[in-house]
Motif scaffolding. Sequence first.
Motif, PDB file in Angstrom:
ATOM      1  N   LEU A 269       0.835  -1.215   0.000  1.00  0.00           N
ATOM      2  CA  LEU A 269       0.000   0.000   0.000  1.00  0.00           C
ATOM      3  C   LEU A 269       0.864   1.257   0.000  1.00  0.00           C
ATOM      4  CD1 LEU A 269      -2.854  -1.009   2.466  1.00  0.00           C
ATOM      5  CD2 LEU A 269      -3.108  -0.471   0.042  1.00  0.00           C
ATOM      6  N   LYS A 270       1.981   1.196   0.721  1.00  0.00           N
ATOM      7  CA  LYS A 270       2.869   2.360   0.765  1.00  0.00           C
ATOM      8  C   LYS A 270       3.410   2.668  -0.627  1.00  0.00           C
ATOM      9  CE  LYS A 270       5.036   5.717   2.572  1.00  0.00           C
ATOM     10  NZ  LYS A 270       4.285   6.839   3.171  1.00  0.00           N
TER      11      LYS A 270
ATOM     12  N   TYR B  33      -7.382   2.074  -4.017  1.00  0.00           N
ATOM     13  CA  TYR B  33      -6.453   1.226  -3.273  1.00  0.00           C
ATOM     14  C   TYR B  33      -6.846  -0.250  -3.241  1.00  0.00           C
ATOM     15  CZ  TYR B  33      -4.400   5.658  -2.190  1.00  0.00           C
ATOM     16  OH  TYR B  33      -3.799   6.886  -2.327  1.00  0.00           O
ATOM     17  N   SER B  34      -8.094  -0.561  -3.578  1.00  0.00           N
ATOM     18  CA  SER B  34      -8.466  -1.983  -3.661  1.00  0.00           C
ATOM     19  C   SER B  34      -7.621  -2.679  -4.729  1.00  0.00           C
ATOM     20  CB  SER B  34      -9.956  -2.130  -3.977  1.00  0.00           C
ATOM     21  OG  SER B  34     -10.231  -1.660  -5.275  1.00  0.00           O
TER      22      SER B  34
ATOM     23  N   GLY C  21     -13.017  -1.584   7.721  1.00  0.00           N
ATOM     24  CA  GLY C  21     -14.319  -1.779   7.090  1.00  0.00           C
ATOM     25  C   GLY C  21     -14.344  -1.332   5.635  1.00  0.00           C
ATOM     26  N   SER C  22     -15.545  -1.094   5.133  1.00  0.00           N
ATOM     27  CA  SER C  22     -15.675  -0.704   3.737  1.00  0.00           C
ATOM     28  C   SER C  22     -15.541   0.811   3.626  1.00  0.00           C
ATOM     29  CB  SER C  22     -17.024  -1.155   3.190  1.00  0.00           C
ATOM     30  OG  SER C  22     -18.060  -0.544   3.917  1.00  0.00           O
ATOM     31  N   GLY C  23     -15.612   1.301   2.419  1.00  0.00           N
ATOM     32  CA  GLY C  23     -15.502   2.734   2.210  1.00  0.00           C
ATOM     33  C   GLY C  23     -14.153   3.124   1.635  1.00  0.00           C
ATOM     34  N   ILE C  24     -13.936   4.424   1.602  1.00  0.00           N
ATOM     35  CA  ILE C  24     -12.721   4.927   0.976  1.00  0.00           C
ATOM     36  C   ILE C  24     -11.487   4.583   1.807  1.00  0.00           C
ATOM     37  CG2 ILE C  24     -13.881   6.816  -0.209  1.00  0.00           C
ATOM     38  CD1 ILE C  24     -12.848   8.689   1.988  1.00  0.00           C
ATOM     39  N   TRP C  25     -10.338   4.517   1.115  1.00  0.00           N
ATOM     40  CA  TRP C  25      -9.016   4.397   1.751  1.00  0.00           C
ATOM     41  C   TRP C  25      -8.912   3.200   2.687  1.00  0.00           C
ATOM     42  CZ3 TRP C  25      -9.594  10.162   3.476  1.00  0.00           C
ATOM     43  CH2 TRP C  25      -9.474  11.001   2.351  1.00  0.00           C
TER      44      TRP C  25
END
Length: 346
Positions: free
Chosen positions: A70-71, A79-80, A248-252
Motif C-alpha cells: 500500500l505504501k 487502493y483496492s 471496514g468498507s468505504g474509501i481508503w
Amino acid sequence: MNLSKQLINWYTDNKRDLPWRNTTNPYFIWLSEIILQQTQVVQGLPYYTAFTTYYPTVFDLANADEQDVLKLWQGLGYYSRARNLHASAKYIVNVLNGQFPDTFDDILKLKGVGDYTASAIASICFNQITAVVDGNVYRALSRIYGIETAINTGKGFKEFKALAQQLIDVKQPATFNQAIMEFGARLCKPKNPDCNICPFNTVCVALQKGTIGELPVKLKANKVTKKHFNFIVMLSKDNKTIIEQRQGSGIWQNLYQFPLIETEKEATHEVIVNEIENLDILKDATFDVSLYNDKVIVHKLSHQHLNTKFWIVTLDQELSKGVSIKQIKDYPVPILIGNFIEKFNF
DNA sequence: AAAACGGGGAC
DNA sequence: GTCCCAGTTTT
C-alpha cells in the motif's frame, strides 16, 4: 485494406515506447494493466517502475507485507487494486505454484481482474483472440461506426465487445488490442481529436454526421456528496502523534489517517474542543487546539467532496500509545494526509 | 442496474 | 469549473 490492418499500420508508426511493451512476461503485463486501470499512462509510469524494481517477481510481491504494498501504491488511488494485486500474487504463488494462469478464464479468476484486464493479458502474453474493451475502444468504435448505445450499460458493453471481437486481427491479437487503445488515447481523443490526420476520416460516421463531440454516449454523471472531515493531529511532549488504520468498507480501506471527526456542517473550534474532551486518551489532559488550515481544503474524489480541516492538538503530556512523528512517513496514507504531513513538516 | 471506489491530466 | 483515464467490485 480493412480497419484492423489500418489500425495496426497507424500503431506501428505512432506507438510510444513504454516499458511494458518490451516484454510478454505475464507478471509484468499484469502489473501494468492493474496500474493503468482508470489511470493515465503518465500517472502510472513511475508506479510501474517502482513495483517492478521492488518486486521483480510474483514471489517478491507475494512475500511482501500488505502495508508495504500500500505504501508503494500511495498516491495512485483506488487502493483496492493494491490489496487485490497482493492477494492475487499470494494466490498465484501458494495455489498455482507460482505459475501464472495462461487462459482468459483462469486469468479472470484473479481478484481485481475483470473482462478488460483478462482480455489484455490473455492476448498480449498468450496470443489468445480476446478483444479488449476499455474507454479508448468505446470512443474509437462509437465514433467510427456511429454507435449511440450508452457505453455504461450491459447492452452497450456486449455490443462493443462483440464488435471488437469481430474486428480483432486473429493473427496478431496482441498488436491489434494495443493499437486500438493507443489510437483512442493519442488520436481519437475525448477532446479535439486529430480527425484531419486520421486514417479513418473518410469513413468515420461521427465525423460525417458532425457528432464527434457527442460520442461515446454515457448515461448521467454520478452525483457528488459533500462531507466535512476534521483530522485531529496530536502533538505530545515526547514528539508522538496518533494515527489509526481505516477499517471496514468505504474509501481508503486499510490506509492510515489521523483520528477523524466527521461533522454534518463545517465544524467550529468549539465543536472540536467538545469532541476531543470526550476522547479517552485525553482524559485529564491539558491541551490546546488550533486550526492548521485557515481555508477549508476541498479534496475531490470521484463521488465525494471532502471539506477538510486539520486541527493541531498540543498536549502537555506524553503519549504512550502514540507513533513517533519520525516514523509517520512509513505508513501508507491517502494523498490528502500525505500532503498535509509534507507541508506541516512536524 | 446503480453506486462506490482516487487522484491527476487536459482543456 | 468539466470530463475522463489501458475498470472492478459491491450493493
